[in-house]
Each structure stands twice: as C-alpha cells, then as structure tokens.
Design an enzyme around this catalytic site. Structure first.
Site, PDB file in Angstrom:
ATOM      1  CB  SER A 122      -0.865  -0.008   1.257  1.00 13.53           C
ATOM      2  OG  SER A 122      -1.403   1.278   1.509  1.00 13.53           O
ATOM      3  CE1 TYR A 146      -3.480  -2.443   5.253  1.00 11.35           C
ATOM      4  CE2 TYR A 146      -2.805  -0.317   4.396  1.00 11.35           C
ATOM      5  CZ  TYR A 146      -3.318  -1.583   4.190  1.00 11.35           C
ATOM      6  OH  TYR A 146      -3.666  -1.971   2.928  1.00 11.35           O
ATOM      7  CE  LYS A 150      -1.193  -4.722   3.284  1.00 13.29           C
ATOM      8  NZ  LYS A 150      -1.409  -6.076   2.717  1.00 13.29           N
TER       9      LYS A 150
END
Lengths: 321, 321
Positions: A122, A146, A150
C-alpha cells in the site's frame, strides 16, 4: 496453471478472480483452477475453469497449511486488516498483516515449489519527513501500523525471493476508488463512499475538505495491474520486488467534478461535509505526489481520468450489490 | 536509572557496559544498576554501581519476560545473529533478529513503563539498485537476510514509538573495526581480523583486494554514539527513529597504511591475500558511500582517521583478551 487468491472474498479479490476467470490464461498457460480463500467463505466467480472457495485464517499456520498446496502456481496475497482497523487493534493488525503474511510465505517455502507470489502492499508505507515527490528509491516511513506491517511484508517478499524460496512481487496499491460495496474500516473508506453513495441516491459524509489531494486507482485498473504483475518476468524485477502501482493524484473537488461530468449535478448534492479529526489525522500523513517510474516502465498503468473511475463504477458495479 | 544491555556479552555490549559503569550517569540521572544479558552469561564489567548478569534467549518470550522489568529505564537491544550466520541459517536469523526483537518490544509494551529502547541496526539494510550516495531518505533494500531482519526491526521500533509503547531509537551501525576478540560468523569479520591478528603477531587472511571500500567505525566511537543515542530527546528525532550512525569510508589499502603509520611495517607482512567468493558475494552488495546527515546534526560522530581506530584497539584491547 492453478491460481490461488487469498483475500478472494474482498472487492479486489472478487474482481481479480472474475477477470482471471474470463481471461482463462496466465503467464502463457491455461488456468485450470481458480481458488478463492478468505476469512469467510468467498462468493464463487464465473469462469471457464473450476472455481473452488475456502475459508482461511492466515494468522493460523495450520489453516494456511490446509489451504496452500504445491500445485498453486500463482498465489495472490491480498488479505489484510485495513488501516483504520489495524490502528485501533494493534494485535489483530500484527497477527494478520505481519504474522499472517509470514505464515503464507513459510508454507510456500516448506512446499518448495517456488510459485509466483503477488503481495498487495500500500502507499501507506510512505510518510514522515521524506521529501516529495515520492520516487522508486524513497525511504519507507509509514505513520500507521498498517503501513508498517505492509513495509515489513515487502521486506519478506524481497528476501524470500532473493533466497529462492518463491518468486515474489509486491505492489503498493494506491487508494482504490470507486470501490463498490459497503464502507469498511479503512481510513480511506470515504474516498469511495462520497462518489458511490450519491450515485446510488444516498447521502455520504466527506470528512476532509475539497482541496484534499490523494492518489487513486480504479478497481478495474488495479486488477489489470495485478494480472500484469503476475506476468512479469523475475529477471525484469531487479533487486527490489516491491514497487508503487501507478495511480493518479486527484483532489476531492476534482473527483466531484468528474462525477458531475459523467452523472450530472444531482448526486454531488448528497455529499455532507463534516470534518473528522480522527480520519484527518491518519490521511493527512499519507503521501500523494508519487512517481511510479519502475512499474510504468514494466507496463503497469493508471487511469486516464477520474471520469473513467466513475464510469467503471457505473458500468461494473452500480446496481449489482 | 537502571540500564539493561541485551547482547551485553558481545564486544560492543561489554564496552558499552564498562563505559556506562565508568560514567555513572545517563539521561541526567545517576545509574543505580547495570544489567548485562546475553545467550551465555556475560562477564561483569567494572562500575561504581551494582552490575548484574543474566542469560536470556530473546527468541523465547518466557525468557524475555523473566529478564525485563518495569524499572529498566534504558534498554539497549544489541543481541543479534550476525550476517554470515543469518544467511546460512535462515530460521535462526528470523527467530533471533526478527521474532526476538518483537518479543523484547512486546514485553516492554506489556509492562507499560515506556523506557528508552536503543536498537542496533546495521548498514546492511542498504543495497540493491538505489543510487549513491546513501542519504537519510534512501530506500532500504537489504541483500542479506540479516539486513532484512534489521530493517524490519527498525520499522517495529518506529511504530512502537509512534504508538507510545516505548521511546525507541535505532542506529545503523557501520562495520565495527578494529573489533577485539575472536573472528565471528559475520561476513565482515575479516575487516577487523586483518588489522587485529597482525598486531598480535598472527597471520590473517584478506578475502578481498586492497581497493575494497567499506564504511567503518571504531568500537570506542560506537559506544560513545550509543550513549549519545540514549540521551537524545524524543522530540528531536522527528517521525523517523532510525538513522545511520556516522562512520567513514576506507579502503583495505588505507586501513593497512594506517596500521603501518601507527605500528610500523612488520604487522602488514602477516596479511595473506586469498580471494573468497562467498564472502565477496555478500560484502560486494554492501554500500559504503553514506551521508549520515541526521545523526551528525544530532551530535553523533565518526572517527577522525583509521589511524585512530588502530590506536584505540592498541590502547583498549591489545593484549587484554
């Protein structure tokens, strides 16, 4: 050629499965089976080959072992706890996004058949004080858990590939818009709902102002790029298997103008403007001036205009959910 | 102020413990206890305060829980499986360098006392196709499993700090030379032994040629920087707690010239030149043109000359092991 899509119940996973099912081939071979796996049993997709569905909890190695077999030639790993959720629930984010990814890669390593593994990273890996524009060699300084998870997944994909355990590729997805279906716990959820809900005659809340810039890709283009990503030859990827997936920067105002141009002025009147500091704190740390030189050179591409994104939603999804 | 050094039995850990013991204070407070912990019980160091020693296996969460308590105000996490070893034994490298680091950070998070955590990363996080020079905002593209695990540790340090679980800082150590003691399984081991062994009247093997450039720091300066690193104020670190530790680039030839200038021409005659492709494959991927702007601005520093490194070894270590 058997294809496994982990996260196959999600928006991108379903569209990817359907696109592969319609296409019928991948990496020069006929697709003989498509398997969709997710935390809840995914909806099957239409295809000219058998389609199977499985439930899997990637945080559980036993569950992963029961899913992945040595005849899965291409494995898409799209399953993730989204940004807002991973920020609120640190442990669940770690268990799925980091340890779940590790479980999948370890299972593949144990099988020894070296499949192509396509990992969805992402643009949330970017942040902090790095200068704009973001280029291929920019430091990853995620400002969400997050994004951290990632970035760690990318490092694993690179090292497992370098060691010859698998043939990995990781693509940093732009924010996907217009995303069909219901709102989710991603902080970016409004970046689709402000277009999607009005096109369905419903009100939507925009928590940022119309000058807010961000980096977007339509689901249709994302799926095209994920398929292209699996087709790429390992030798063309160089020493870094992780790269930006191309997208384009639009402001909220530009997105609404595009909707007006495609669907007339009525839908935009359904957007309510309500600033939300929690959402703003997350999304203001995200970067939008991205230059995906490597992936463009490798043949991946972005949408031509946000009007296209609106049209794709209306063609592919409107009235279907 | 209690200080815990995990990896306290290693070369840097021992010197750091001794330096803190001699200094007697840290972060403006008197040091009341120094704890040295390692996989085998570390040698105690001289200090004006009590010094305790512990064995710990950081790959084992129970062992970590038994070691770290809520009165450890500053925790140094120096323990690691070195580069050559982590490359040969992937699982052990992962268990110590990644999951061991995670165990330490999780224990600290569970205690809730938010200590300063100083993590030793490495310039092995750099590699691949990123352009020279390496600057603060350069992408990390490790080409060893050790480098991958260190880059992942940095991401954890950053996110655990951002979340307020601890006050972390990570420093990418240059190759430490002249390192006392025995050769180890680091691919960089020869970068000390070609100086150390001849100064002890012993033969040494150099597996690269004299033009091989690399980036170095003396143990003495490294310890100074690690102490300075703990002293830094969180607000001065910005949004990225991980940075290069300053070092300097020298070729093997320059290092030998420096030894000649300090110790005369006899020791260098004990160096045997034997190319080693396995070592070369690892170390040729390492980067040496590094510009540690951020850490220099924060007051960390490098050696003035490699002759200093040689003198420090002769003053601090020669004849003592």
């Amino acid at each position: 050629m058997k294809v496994l899509i982990i996260g196959g119940g999600g928006v991108v996973g379903q569209k990817l499965g359907a696109a592969l099912g319609a296409q019928g081939h991948l990496r020069g071979q006929e697709i003989s089976e498509i398997t969709l796996a997710d935390i809840v049993d995914p909806k099957p997709v239409a295809a000219g080959c058998p389609v199977t569905t499985h439930t899997v909890d990637i945080a559980d190695r036993t569950s992963v072992d029961a899913l992945i077999t040595a005849d899965h030639d291409v494995i898409y790993l799209l399953a993730a706890i989204v940004s807002g959720h991973a920020e609120q629930d640190f442990d669940t984010g770690m268990n799925i996004n980091l340890f779940g990814t590790h479980n999948v890669l370890e299972r593949v390593r144990a099988l020894g058949h070296k499949p192509v593994v396509v990992f969805s990273s992402s643009i949330a890996v970017y942040g902090g004080e790095v200068p704009d524009p973001i280029i291929d060699h920019t430091f990853l300084n995620p400002q969400t858990s997050y994004g951290m998870q990632k970035a760690m997944g990318e490092l694993l994909i690179n090292d497992y590939s370098r060691k010859g355990f698998l043939d990995g590729r990781a693509f940093r997805l732009p924010t996907i818009s217009v995303r069909p279906g219901a709102a989710n716990r991603a902080a970016s959820s409004f970046m689709s709902s402000i277009i999607r809900e009005p096109l369905n005659g419903k009100e939507a809340i925009c928590p940022v102002d119309e000058n807010f810039p961000h980096y977007y890709l339509s689901p249709r283009k994302c799926v095209e790029n994920l398929i292209k990503g699996a087709e790429l030859h390992a030798e063309d990827l160089g020493m870094n298997r992780a790269m930006m997936m191309p997208g384009r920067m639009w402001t909220i105002g530009q997105m609404i103008d595009a909707m007006n141009s495609v669907a007339g002025p009525a839908p935009a009147k359904l957007i309510k403007w309500e600033a939300d500091e929690t959402v703003q704190r997350i999304v203001n740390g995200w970067r939008f001036d991205l230059r995906p030189e490597k992936s463009l050179k490798l043949g991946l591409s972005a949408d031509d205009s946000f009007a296209d994104n609106v049209r794709y939603y209306m063609d592919d999804d409107l009235g279907k959910s």
